[in-house]
Structures are given as structure tokens and as C-alpha cells.
Scaffold this motif. Structure first.
Motif, PDB file in Angstrom:
ATOM      1  N   THR A 105       0.837  -1.196   0.000  1.00  0.00           N
ATOM      2  CA  THR A 105       0.000   0.000   0.000  1.00  0.00           C
ATOM      3  C   THR A 105       0.872   1.246   0.000  1.00  0.00           C
ATOM      4  O   THR A 105       2.011   1.226   0.463  1.00  0.00           O
ATOM      5  N   THR A 130      -1.200   5.215  -9.267  1.00  0.00           N
ATOM      6  CA  THR A 130      -2.145   5.411  -8.169  1.00  0.00           C
ATOM      7  C   THR A 130      -2.251   4.142  -7.336  1.00  0.00           C
ATOM      8  O   THR A 130      -1.895   3.050  -7.804  1.00  0.00           O
ATOM      9  N   ALA A 132      -4.781   2.429  -6.865  1.00  0.00           N
ATOM     10  CA  ALA A 132      -5.637   1.480  -7.585  1.00  0.00           C
ATOM     11  C   ALA A 132      -4.838   0.608  -8.547  1.00  0.00           C
ATOM     12  O   ALA A 132      -5.186  -0.555  -8.780  1.00  0.00           O
ATOM     13  N   ASP A 133      -3.756   1.156  -9.112  1.00  0.00           N
ATOM     14  CA  ASP A 133      -2.925   0.377 -10.031  1.00  0.00           C
ATOM     15  C   ASP A 133      -2.194  -0.750  -9.317  1.00  0.00           C
ATOM     16  O   ASP A 133      -1.781  -1.730  -9.947  1.00  0.00           O
ATOM     17  N   GLU A 135      -3.515  -2.630  -7.112  1.00  0.00           N
ATOM     18  CA  GLU A 135      -4.467  -3.658  -6.713  1.00  0.00           C
ATOM     19  C   GLU A 135      -4.578  -4.714  -7.807  1.00  0.00           C
ATOM     20  O   GLU A 135      -4.546  -4.402  -8.999  1.00  0.00           O
ATOM     21  N   HIS A 238      -5.209  10.073  -8.847  1.00  0.00           N
ATOM     22  CA  HIS A 238      -6.016   9.497  -7.773  1.00  0.00           C
ATOM     23  C   HIS A 238      -7.311  10.294  -7.586  1.00  0.00           C
ATOM     24  O   HIS A 238      -8.394   9.708  -7.434  1.00  0.00           O
ATOM     25  N   ASN A 241      -9.688   9.452 -10.347  1.00  0.00           N
ATOM     26  CA  ASN A 241     -10.314   8.135 -10.200  1.00  0.00           C
ATOM     27  C   ASN A 241     -11.367   8.106  -9.099  1.00  0.00           C
ATOM     28  O   ASN A 241     -12.256   7.250  -9.116  1.00  0.00           O
ATOM     29  N   ASN A 242     -11.241   9.014  -8.134  1.00  0.00           N
ATOM     30  CA  ASN A 242     -12.087   8.943  -6.936  1.00  0.00           C
ATOM     31  C   ASN A 242     -12.875  10.219  -6.688  1.00  0.00           C
ATOM     32  O   ASN A 242     -13.230  10.509  -5.549  1.00  0.00           O
TER      33      ASN A 242
END
Length: 389
Positions: A105, A130, A132-133, A135, A238, A241-242
Motif C-alpha cells: 500500500t 495510483t 488502484a494500479d 491492486e 487518484h 479516479n475517486n
């Protein structure tokens, strides 16, 4: 990206609860000593410069899986994280000593210690992807309908049923005097597929510290100098994306992005189109893609000003065709630009509604941070910065 050596970073947050950090921020005197060390002509290793910064205490093994050259001096690298680390199985109660790493993380804006087996000192490079990448994406089972569609008809790449391995991205500037950067700039066939070790560190992150109420933030100012764009592209990507999950979703952020850099050399641009020249500027195409997507969704309001420090003439051929999604200026960023970015729709600066993030060379960062803090007044603690050599 240049073999980045962190000069100093303002404390931004308490260690995140899900990160196991081996160092907390030390007293100011340590930072003063670090500044004195950094002022010497001799190169100070990245880990020594960043000794006072928080770090995770886990070293992850990754594989160098992708290399792409943005221009003759910048490479984008993908470091693949083992999927088993990101999607751990349920522990077996029969295992006396379960050997299971915590999932990898990081927070947008952080950097990596990059350990190369043949080099004694770790390199330091900002993460440009980010969270998310990093994950793991599940494998996809194509449906009969999807198999019946010809990819040439859709214009889209075929779906990879294997999913996508989790990865972290770095932008590394060619600097042969730095051992880590020199190794990462070896011929692709010599290093692709090699295993490296990485450790997350840094306190220049999004979101800002908890004392700042994001519910009240309306104006986000991001200022990049050269490869200082690296942590900021992670932060902006980020947010892109969010955007629906931000506390201020009922009043979307206005984001002003000021990017100071150099245009490609005259020789390189002589035989290429204006758009091709712009594509050679680090992360500019990614910034423009984000702006285009947000212009349709209206979740974020983003303005982008590009300052070409090696163009001195407003009539330059490269400025004749101004794109409609950014403003190009043939000069450095000045105080008026900073004041304009901070100014809200009512014509004034509202510090309690504003946060600023600045990353660039030391001299530029010192100058701009002092100006921003002066303009913000009582909100000077809302100016966050990181200086890289």
C-alpha cells in the motif's frame, strides 16, 4: 526521472494506521543538519537525505515488467507486484509460522527506496501511478457476446482474460552519474524481467493532514517544476479516479495545475507536429486526458497552465496552434500566476478553502513556497512541499 534525492519535506501527516512505519518525523534540528549535508557539493545518498522521513518496514520483491521511453531522457517503468501479495489467501490455521506479507500500500505522493542487487545504495524515485494500479484485477471470463464482437469493429484492444497484474510506476530521468538511475537506463534487454526490492516512504501525500477539513476545501493548487510533476501526477490521477468519493463531492474541487518545464529541443521538434512535441513532455498527455474526462463528467474543474522555460518568444512556431485544453506560456511561473491560482470565484483568497502542493528543484520551491505562504497568511500551514535535487 532524475535519480531523485529528497532534500526536505514538510511534515504532512501522522503515520497512516495501515502502514507499518519504521521512522517517525524527528525534531527540527535533524532537518537542519540534513539541510547542511545536502548543501555540500558531494552527493548524499537518498536514504541518508530521507533518514527523518517515515518508511514502511517491509521490503517487497518486484519484477521490472515494462519499460517505455517518453523522450530521450525519461523512462517510464512498471514494477509488477506478485499478485499473491495483493490478494492474499486465507491463513491456514495449521501453519505454525505463516509466511504472508501485508498487501503493498501507499498514499499518492509517496516515493520508493529502490534496491538493485548489484548496487549498494538504494535509489529514491517518486511513485507516479495510483494506489488502484497496485491492486490485483481479477481474471475475466469472456462471454459469448464478447467473443462474437470483432475487436476491429470496436476499435478497442482485446480483453485479456488473465486480468492485470498489480504494479507500481516510476518515471526515471537519465542521469548516468547516479548508480540506480544508470542501471535503470541500461539497454532494455539487459534489465527487463529483473527482480528488485522496493520500500515505500515519504510524508508528502494526499489527502492532507486530518486537521484540514476536506469538507471545506474547494480550491486545490498543484505546482510542478520539471520532474517534480511525478508525485503530483499520482495525486491528480487518484483524485480523477475517486472524484465521486471526495468529501467535497457536493461542491467539486477546482484544481489549478501549474507545470513548469522545458519543451523538447528545436532539432527534435523540427520534423514533428505540435501534438507530437507536446506528447514528449513528461505526463502532459496524461494530464490532458484527465482534463478531457473531467470536462464531460464535471466532477472536477481543472485548469492546466504549461510554462515553457526555454521558449522566450510568444510568437514561437510551437505556440501558433494553442490547444484548447491548456494554456502555454513562454516563460517561468511568476507571483501573479500563483496569486491567480489561489484566488477564488469571489475574487479573493480564502485560505480555509484552499490547499497547495508544490514539488520542484530546491531554489524554485523555496521561492514559491515563501510566496504562497505570504499570500495564504494564516493558512500558510496549508502549503505542502517537497524538494528534489
Amino acid at each position: 526521472m532524475r535519480p531523485l534525492s529528497l532534500f526536505r519535506c514538510r511534515q504532512l501527516h501522522k503515520p497512516l494506521p495501515n502502514l507499518n512505519l519504521s521512522h517517525k518525523r524527528r525534531p527540527f534540528v535533524i532537518r537542519h543538519e540534513m539541510s547542511a549535508l545536502a548543501s555540500k557539493k558531494t552527493s548524499v545518498p537518498h536514504k541518508l537525505r530521507t533518514a527523518a522521513e517515515p518508511r514502511q518496514n517491509i521490503l517487497y520483491n518486484v519484477r521490472l515488467s515494462h519499460i517505455e521511453e517518453v523522450n530521450p531522457t525519461i523512462r517510464l517503468l512498471h514494477l509488477t507486484i506478485p499478485p499473491r501479495v495483493q490478494a492474499p489467501e486465507e491463513p491456514n490455521p495449521d501453519d505454525e509460522e505463516p509466511d504472508q506479507l501485508q498487501p503493498f500500500t501507499f498514499a499518492p505522493g509517496q516515493w520508493l527506496d529502490v534496491h538493485i542487487p548489484s548496487i549498494s545504495d538504494a535509489g529514491g524515485f517518486s511513485i507516479t501511478s495510483t494506489p488502484a494500479d497496485a491492486e490485483a484485477l481479477p481474471s475475466l471470463q469472456p462471454t459469448a457476446e464478447s467473443l462474437a464482437v470483432d475487436d476491429e469493429e470496436t476499435g478497442l484492444p482485446p480483453v485479456d482474460p488473465r486480468g492485470r497484474d498489480p504494479y507500481v510506476e516510476l518515471a526515471v530521468q537519465k542521469a548516468l552519474s547516479n548508480p540506480a538511475s544508470a542501471w535503470l537506463w541500461k539497454p532494455k534487454d539487459e534489465i527487463l524481467g529483473k527482480e528488485l526490492g522496493i520500500r515505500v516512504g515519504g510524508s508528502f501525500i494526499w489527502p492532507p493532514p486530518s486537521k484540514i477539513n476536506l469538507e471545506r476545501v474547494k480550491n486545490v493548487v498543484l505546482i510542478a517544476g520539471g520532474v517534480g510533476i511525478n508525485p503530483l501526477i499520482s495525486i491528480l490521477s487518484h483524485l480523477n479516479n475517486n472524484a465521486d468519493k471526495t468529501p467535497a463531492s457536493h461542491h467539486p474541487f477546482t484544481i489549478h495545475f501549474l507545470y513548469s518545464t522545458k519543451f523538447p529541443s528545436q532539432e527534435a521538434a523540427a520534423t514533428t507536429s505540435s501534438e507530437s512535441v507536446l506528447d514528449q513532455i513528461l505526463f502532459l498527455s496524461r494530464l490532458r486526458q484527465i482534463i478531457r474526462s473531467q470536462s464531460q463528467s464535471h466532477r472536477l474543474r481543472i485548469t492546466l497552465d504549461l510554462f515553457a522555460t526555454n521558449l522566450r518568444d510568444a510568437s514561437s512556431p510551437r505556440l501558433r496552434e494553442q490547444p484548447d485544453d491548456l494554456n502555454i506560456h513562454p516563460r517561468r511561473i511568476n507571483q501573479d500566476d500563483l496569486r491567480t491560482a489561489l484566488t477564488g470565484p469571489n475574487g479573493g483568497i480564502q485560505p480555509e478553502e484552499t490547499v497547495c502542493y508544490m514539488c520542484g528543484p530546491p531554489a524554485m520551491t523555496d521561492e514559491f513556497v515563501a510566496t504562497l505562504q505570504g499570500l495564504m497568511g494564516d493558512g500558510s500551514d496549508r502549503v505542502f512541499f517537497e524538494k528534489w535535487w
